[in-house]
Design an enzyme around this catalytic site. Structure first.
Site, mmCIF file in Angstrom:
data_model
loop_
_atom_site.group_PDB
_atom_site.id
_atom_site.type_symbol
_atom_site.label_atom_id
_atom_site.label_comp_id
_atom_site.label_asym_id
_atom_site.label_seq_id
_atom_site.Cartn_x
_atom_site.Cartn_y
_atom_site.Cartn_z
ATOM 1 N N PRO A 146 0.840 -1.202 0.000
ATOM 2 C CA PRO A 146 0.000 0.000 0.000
ATOM 3 C C PRO A 146 0.864 1.236 0.000
ATOM 4 O O PRO A 146 2.058 1.185 0.328
ATOM 5 C CB PRO A 146 -0.767 -0.127 1.326
ATOM 6 C CG PRO A 146 0.184 -0.862 2.221
ATOM 7 C CD PRO A 146 0.905 -1.846 1.325
ATOM 8 N N GLU A 147 0.288 2.347 -0.352
ATOM 9 C CA GLU A 147 1.019 3.613 -0.360
ATOM 10 C C GLU A 147 1.438 4.019 1.051
ATOM 11 O O GLU A 147 2.522 4.568 1.256
ATOM 12 C CB GLU A 147 0.156 4.708 -0.996
ATOM 13 C CG GLU A 147 0.819 6.064 -1.099
ATOM 14 C CD GLU A 147 1.934 6.119 -2.155
ATOM 15 O OE1 GLU A 147 2.508 7.209 -2.313
ATOM 16 O OE2 GLU A 147 2.229 5.091 -2.797
ATOM 17 N N ILE A 148 0.584 3.743 2.045
ATOM 18 C CA ILE A 148 0.857 4.126 3.429
ATOM 19 C C ILE A 148 0.470 2.976 4.349
ATOM 20 O O ILE A 148 -0.579 2.340 4.168
ATOM 21 C CB ILE A 148 0.065 5.388 3.833
ATOM 22 C CG1 ILE A 148 0.468 6.582 2.965
ATOM 23 C CG2 ILE A 148 0.260 5.723 5.312
ATOM 24 C CD1 ILE A 148 -0.425 7.803 3.148
#
Length: 248
Positions: A146-148
């Protein structure tokens, strides 16, 4: 870089915004190794190497920054005590236990530094952080990051980290893959190849489309990935170049 060298920092760490009128850091700005902050730290080291290791300010700023990361940003999750680098938010610089995928450039940078004479314990940090970065990929059903990622730090948690729905997209990021490349070449540990192969298969399965590769909106589901019909130019320049140089 000469100007930034002279600015007051938090033990080598810098806010992500500078006031273009005054040339000073915006004090309320986030301190992060992720989005908008990552390249500063990466290129302190790479500029120093590229310029023949002659620019002492670059070396000093890099060493101070890594020490600042260890003191202010290095945290441990529960229950597995995974190492991650948190963020500092607002004027008070309160700790937020989140880490961008972009932060995963750091293991490779630390390893490159050790290879060029930086303190040996930086390699220990690199290995631990890369393990955490790899898990953010491989624990997802898609094998994509995931991005974050948010980390649990209080005792009693059953999972070390979690992903919010709004942060579950994968933008064909190469940072973890590049760090795997560095660690494999500097250590010879084939585990890094194995992790890279799993990630490559995840990209092939979930991002490959008829005429290229797409970013996806949801790494948390292998059946509802939500393709975005968008391919970043960096994907071929970095991801494929790196993959073909250490897993094939």
């Amino acid at each position: 870089m000469d100007h930034i060298h002279k600015l007051k920092k938090l033990d080598g760490l810098v806010p992500i915004f500078i006031n273009a009128q005054t040339g000073q850091f915006r004090q309320h700005s986030t301190i992060t190794l992720g989005a908008r902050g990552d390249s500063y730290y990466e290129y302190l080291l790479k500029q120093w190497i590229q310029m023949g290791k002659t620019e002492k300010n670059l070396m000093d700023d890099y060493l101070e920054a890594v020490s600042g990361m260890e003191f202010h940003l290095a945290k441990r999750s529960h229950p597995s005590k995974l190492l991650f680098f948190a963020e500092l938010h607002g004027a008070s610089k309160s700790v937020v236990n989140k880490m961008d995928e972009l932060t995963c450039f750091m293991p490779g940078t630390l390893a490159l530094g050790v290879h060029n004479g930086m303190p040996g314990h930086h390699m220990d940090i690199a290995k631990e952080l890369l393990n955490t970065c790899a898990l953010t990929w491989l624990k997802q059903p898609t094998k994509l990051a995931p991005e974050i990622t948010y980390f649990n730090v209080a005792e009693g948690n059953e999972e070390d980290f979690f992903v919010k729905n709004n942060d579950a997209h994968y933008l064909l990021r190469p940072e973890t893959i590049e760090s795997l490349w560095y660690l494999y070449h500097f250590t010879g540990n084939t585990t890094y190849q194995d992790w890279g192969w799993e990630m490559f298969q995840g990209i092939e399965k979930h991002c490959r489309v008829e005429n290229g590769y797409t970013t996806i909106g949801n790494v948390k589901s292998a059946t509802a990935t939500k393709p975005r019909d968008r391919m970043e130019s960096l994907f071929f320049v970095r991801n494929f170049k790196i993959f073909f140089s250490f897993i094939f």
